[in-house]
Design a protein around this motif. Structure first.
Motif, short mmCIF file in Angstrom:
data_model
loop_
_atom_site.label_atom_id
_atom_site.label_comp_id
_atom_site.label_asym_id
_atom_site.label_seq_id
_atom_site.Cartn_x
_atom_site.Cartn_y
_atom_site.Cartn_z
N GLU A 136 -2.36 4.02 -4.14
CA GLU A 136 -1.38 3.18 -4.83
C GLU A 136 -0.09 3.16 -4.03
O GLU A 136 0.43 4.20 -3.61
N ILE A 137 0.43 1.95 -3.83
CA ILE A 137 1.72 1.76 -3.17
C ILE A 137 2.67 1.14 -4.20
O ILE A 137 2.45 0.01 -4.66
N THR A 138 3.68 1.89 -4.58
CA THR A 138 4.67 1.41 -5.55
C THR A 138 6.06 1.81 -5.08
O THR A 138 6.33 3.00 -4.88
N GLY A 139 6.91 0.82 -4.88
CA GLY A 139 8.28 1.09 -4.43
C GLY A 139 8.66 0.22 -3.25
O GLY A 139 8.14 -0.88 -3.05
N TYR A 140 9.56 0.75 -2.43
CA TYR A 140 10.11 0.03 -1.29
C TYR A 140 9.37 0.43 0.00
O TYR A 140 9.25 1.61 0.31
N MET A 141 8.91 -0.58 0.74
CA MET A 141 8.40 -0.35 2.09
C MET A 141 9.46 -0.77 3.10
O MET A 141 10.37 -1.54 2.79
N LYS A 142 9.31 -0.28 4.31
CA LYS A 142 10.14 -0.80 5.40
C LYS A 142 9.29 -0.86 6.66
O LYS A 142 8.36 -0.06 6.84
N LEU A 143 9.60 -1.81 7.53
CA LEU A 143 8.87 -2.00 8.78
C LEU A 143 9.82 -1.79 9.94
O LEU A 143 10.82 -2.52 10.08
N ARG A 144 9.55 -0.78 10.76
CA ARG A 144 10.30 -0.56 12.00
C ARG A 144 9.53 -1.21 13.14
O ARG A 144 8.37 -0.91 13.39
N LEU A 145 10.20 -2.13 13.83
CA LEU A 145 9.59 -2.82 14.96
C LEU A 145 10.48 -2.70 16.18
O LEU A 145 11.71 -2.64 16.07
N PRO B 4 15.18 -1.96 18.57
CA PRO B 4 14.53 -1.55 17.33
C PRO B 4 15.17 -2.28 16.15
O PRO B 4 16.38 -2.47 16.10
N VAL B 5 14.36 -2.67 15.19
CA VAL B 5 14.87 -3.30 13.98
C VAL B 5 14.16 -2.69 12.77
O VAL B 5 13.00 -2.29 12.85
N ASP B 6 14.88 -2.59 11.68
CA ASP B 6 14.31 -2.14 10.41
C ASP B 6 14.31 -3.30 9.44
O ASP B 6 15.37 -3.87 9.13
N ILE B 7 13.14 -3.64 8.95
CA ILE B 7 12.98 -4.77 8.05
C ILE B 7 12.68 -4.25 6.65
O ILE B 7 11.69 -3.53 6.44
N ALA B 8 13.52 -4.58 5.69
CA ALA B 8 13.31 -4.18 4.31
C ALA B 8 12.19 -5.02 3.70
O ALA B 8 12.22 -6.25 3.78
N ILE B 9 11.21 -4.36 3.12
CA ILE B 9 10.16 -5.02 2.36
C ILE B 9 10.51 -4.87 0.88
O ILE B 9 10.69 -3.75 0.40
N TRP B 10 10.61 -5.98 0.19
CA TRP B 10 11.02 -5.89 -1.22
C TRP B 10 9.98 -5.13 -2.02
O TRP B 10 8.78 -5.12 -1.69
N PRO B 11 10.40 -4.48 -3.09
CA PRO B 11 9.52 -3.55 -3.80
C PRO B 11 8.27 -4.21 -4.37
O PRO B 11 8.24 -5.42 -4.63
N THR B 12 7.26 -3.39 -4.58
CA THR B 12 5.98 -3.88 -5.09
C THR B 12 5.29 -2.74 -5.82
O THR B 12 5.75 -1.59 -5.80
N SER B 13 4.17 -3.05 -6.45
CA SER B 13 3.29 -2.04 -7.04
C SER B 13 1.88 -2.59 -7.01
O SER B 13 1.57 -3.59 -7.65
N ARG B 14 1.00 -1.90 -6.23
CA ARG B 14 -0.35 -2.42 -6.03
C ARG B 14 -1.31 -1.29 -5.69
O ARG B 14 -0.90 -0.30 -5.07
N ILE B 15 -2.55 -1.45 -6.08
CA ILE B 15 -3.59 -0.47 -5.78
C ILE B 15 -4.51 -1.01 -4.69
O ILE B 15 -4.85 -2.19 -4.68
N TRP B 16 -4.84 -0.16 -3.72
CA TRP B 16 -5.90 -0.41 -2.75
C TRP B 16 -7.05 0.53 -3.07
O TRP B 16 -6.85 1.75 -3.12
N HIS B 17 -8.23 -0.01 -3.31
CA HIS B 17 -9.39 0.82 -3.58
C HIS B 17 -10.01 1.29 -2.27
O HIS B 17 -9.79 0.69 -1.21
N ALA B 18 -10.75 2.38 -2.34
CA ALA B 18 -11.40 2.92 -1.14
C ALA B 18 -12.23 1.83 -0.46
O ALA B 18 -12.99 1.12 -1.11
N GLY B 19 -12.04 1.69 0.86
CA GLY B 19 -12.76 0.67 1.63
C GLY B 19 -12.00 -0.63 1.79
O GLY B 19 -12.40 -1.48 2.59
N GLN B 20 -10.90 -0.80 1.06
CA GLN B 20 -10.07 -1.99 1.23
C GLN B 20 -8.99 -1.72 2.27
O GLN B 20 -8.63 -0.57 2.54
N SER B 21 -8.47 -2.79 2.86
CA SER B 21 -7.55 -2.65 3.98
C SER B 21 -6.17 -3.20 3.65
O SER B 21 -6.04 -4.16 2.88
N LEU B 22 -5.18 -2.58 4.25
CA LEU B 22 -3.81 -3.09 4.23
C LEU B 22 -3.57 -3.85 5.51
O LEU B 22 -3.92 -3.38 6.60
N ARG B 23 -2.97 -5.02 5.40
CA ARG B 23 -2.66 -5.86 6.56
C ARG B 23 -1.16 -6.12 6.62
O ARG B 23 -0.55 -6.51 5.62
#
Length: 584
Positions: A425-434, A510-529
């Motif tokens: 489960e991913i719930t909250g704020y993500m960020k992407l460092r590129l 380097p840049v930090d990109i704020a990902i707006w908050p979310t709440s979602r479940i990934w089941h075993a065998g599913q992928s995050l893209r």
């Protein structure tokens, strides 16, 4: 300067002072309200009902069985300006509280219609007494509440110029709250409700602390117009507000917030004036946030930072309109207002401070109204997934070898995937460092979506009013990458919006990109893209969302070695797990 307002928009400016800083404010002529016999109330105007304003007609009449309407009542503000409100109230001698509907869309735009045409809401659900996106007198008056549909300064037949949020609008709101509280049929308690536009205004009016404002319910309300809407991630997205300003109706002018965004593309006191001080929001608040809508960040920000000790957040997958008018949610909001506007001890305080819908796929939610104590969740474990350009993968360990990938800056897309070996489960704020480089330009506009793939590699979107949602999102104009050190946290980078830092040929930053908050479940065998592009990716959406990009040549993304690009995710462990059973 002439005061004549013509049908075609005309632009003027006026110098105003904001916290000691003199700023030239751009206005455009508003659409004229309807007057008898001038042709302005024809079908063309009515079809654009958000800008429709029927003729002024002060009267008191029975609007529906058991409901009295005091129509076009004048309210004189502290500076002598007169504005108008329609008050719907129960036909009773018992004093009642008032719910204010405050927005710029007209207090009676439904005149002349058979029903409201609102996305995701069946016809006839909302009565024609309701202001757009606001509390419906057809429901609330039958439950012992009055509803005041207000035309703020400059709207409809109200005097003055339309000021698009900010301290002037907030002071006016204070005056209307106190005027309503003094009505002989009022019990002295005032609330505010509504989503989107009618929610945005509530933050600022509550921060003015009018003595008789007892509770607010900002459902889906942007908090900071500049950073969350006009320059989200630093990329100008002015089309929506341009369309919005263009439909506003009034006798004079409307502050052209889109033109102001072009004139003042960095933070100044004009923009700061439109952000309420959350430390001054101390009354009870019932806040909602839609995981799939552009009000999301502001709604959660308001919940996190409002100083009230009595505040509640409900976060959901659905679009704001069907969520607001559903029977269950109406009854839930009634319990809140019964407690704080009628002083009924109904157990509302036992309502969980935070209730979350954990999304799964399409219109299937993994959990609904899951109780939590705070947001972000205290048990969050932040984990990094490192990007590898050699095979476009994500992995929990840093990548040793340096590599890069590129795509066409205007039309290209690049993705990075990782399969979860167990339910996550991913719930909250993500960020992407590129680590990024511009080839053939001195800037990059980056659009990011976080998506879910099935066990066979198919995209699993969530559904919003029947449309696939692109996923949790973030944006960044790289020349705006400078962060506000005082406001940024490890899980949420906050842009400074102070200056522009263009790239030199061959420069990798380097840049930090704020990902707006979310709440979602990934089941075993599913992928995050992780999906990265130089353009906004969404089809068939009815709102006019567009961004003015500065992309040419190619975008180059660097990974590994000195360039540890990564996605940081907020992983939520189960509350309880044993013998193969997991409770979340």
């Amino acid at each position: 300067m002439s005061t004549d307002i013509e049908q075609e928009p005309r632009f003027t400016t006026a110098a105003q002072t904001f916290d000691g800083e003199q700023i030239e404010v751009v206005y455009r002529s508003a659409r004229r309200p309807a007057t008898p016999g001038d042709g302005s109330d024809d079908a063309l105007i009515k079809n654009g009902y958000l800008g429709y304003c029927p003729p002024l007609h002060t009267r008191t009449y029975e609007a529906a069985p058991g409901i009295i309407c005091e129509q076009d009542q004048p309210v004189v503000l502290r500076d002598g300006t007169t504005i108008y409100t329609d008050v719907y109230r129960p036909d009773t001698t018992t004093p009642v509280p008032v719910i204010i509907a405050w927005s710029y869309f007209g207090k009676r735009p439904g005149d002349g219609f058979d029903h409201w045409d609102v996305q995701g809401v069946p016809a006839t659900t909302i009565s024609l007494m309701a202001k757009f996106e606001s509390a419906d007198p057809g429901y609330w008056c039958h439950h012992g509440y009055a509803v005041a549909n207000v035309d703020p300064r400059g709207v409809g037949h109200s005097e003055g110029d339309i000021c698009f949020h900010g301290s002037q609008d907030a002071r006016d709101g204070y005056d209307v709250v106190e005027w309503l509280a003094a009505r002989p049929w009022c019990n002295g308690k005032i609330g505010m409700a509504g989503n989107s536009g009618p929610a945005v205004s509530q933050w600022a009016i509550a921060a003015q602390q009018p003595p008789h404002l007892a509770a607010i319910a900002p459902w889906e309300g942007t908090y900071d117009q500049f950073s969350e809407a006009l320059y989200e991630g630093g990329i100008p997205g002015l089309a929506f507000h341009g369309a919005l300003v263009g439909i506003l109706t009034g006798p004079n002018r409307v502050e052209d917030i889109g033109a102001m965004a072009r004139k003042y593309p960095f933070l100044n006191n004009y923009w700061r004036d439109k952000v309420a001080d959350p430390a001054k929001i101390t009354i009870p608040c019932y806040i909602t946030a839609g995981w799939s809508h552009f009000h999301l960040h502001g709604a959660i920000h308001g919940y996190r930072f409002a100083a009230s000790n009595s505040k509640w957040l409900r976060a959901h997958r659905d679009f704001e309109w069907p969520d607001m008018y559903s029977p269950h949610n109406l009854e839930d909001l009634k319990r809140f207002f019964d407690r704080y506007l009628k002083d009924i001890h109904n157990g509302w305080e036992l309502t969980p401070k935070v209730r979350l819908e954990v999304m799964d796929a399409y219109d299937c939610d993994y959990q609904v109204n899951r109780p939590e104590n705070e947001f972000p969740l205290a048990r969050t474990l932040y984990e990094k997934l490192y990007l590898d350009a050699t095979d476009h993968s994500l992995a929990p360990d840093p990548v040793q070898a340096e590599s890069s990938t590129s795509y066409d800056a205007a039309k290209g897309v690049v993705t990075f995937d990782m399969t979860f070996p167990e339910d996550t489960e991913i719930t909250g704020y993500m960020k992407l460092r590129l680590y990024v480089e511009a080839d053939g330009n001195d800037d990059l506009d980056l659009f990011v979506n976080i998506q879910k793939l099935s066990s066979t590699g198919e995209w699993l979107p969530t559904s919003v009013v029947g449309q696939p949602h692109p996923g949790a999102w973030g944006k960044l104009r790289v020349s705006r990458r400078e962060l506000d050190a005082d406001r940024s946290t490890d899980f949420e980078p906050v842009l400074a919006h102070r200056r522009e830092q263009k790239l030199s040929p061959g420069e990798i930053v380097p840049v930090d990109i704020a990902i707006w908050p979310t709440s979602r479940i990934w089941h075993a065998g599913q992928s995050l893209r992780v999906q990265i592009a130089g353009h906004y990716i969404r089809e068939n959406w009815f709102e006019p969302l567009e961004w003015e990009t500065d992309n040419s040549g190619r975008h180059i993304l660097h990974t590994g070695g000195r360039y540890q690009s990564y996605l940081q995710i907020p992983v939520i462990p189960p509350k309880y797990a044993d013998a193969g059973y997991t409770y979340r």
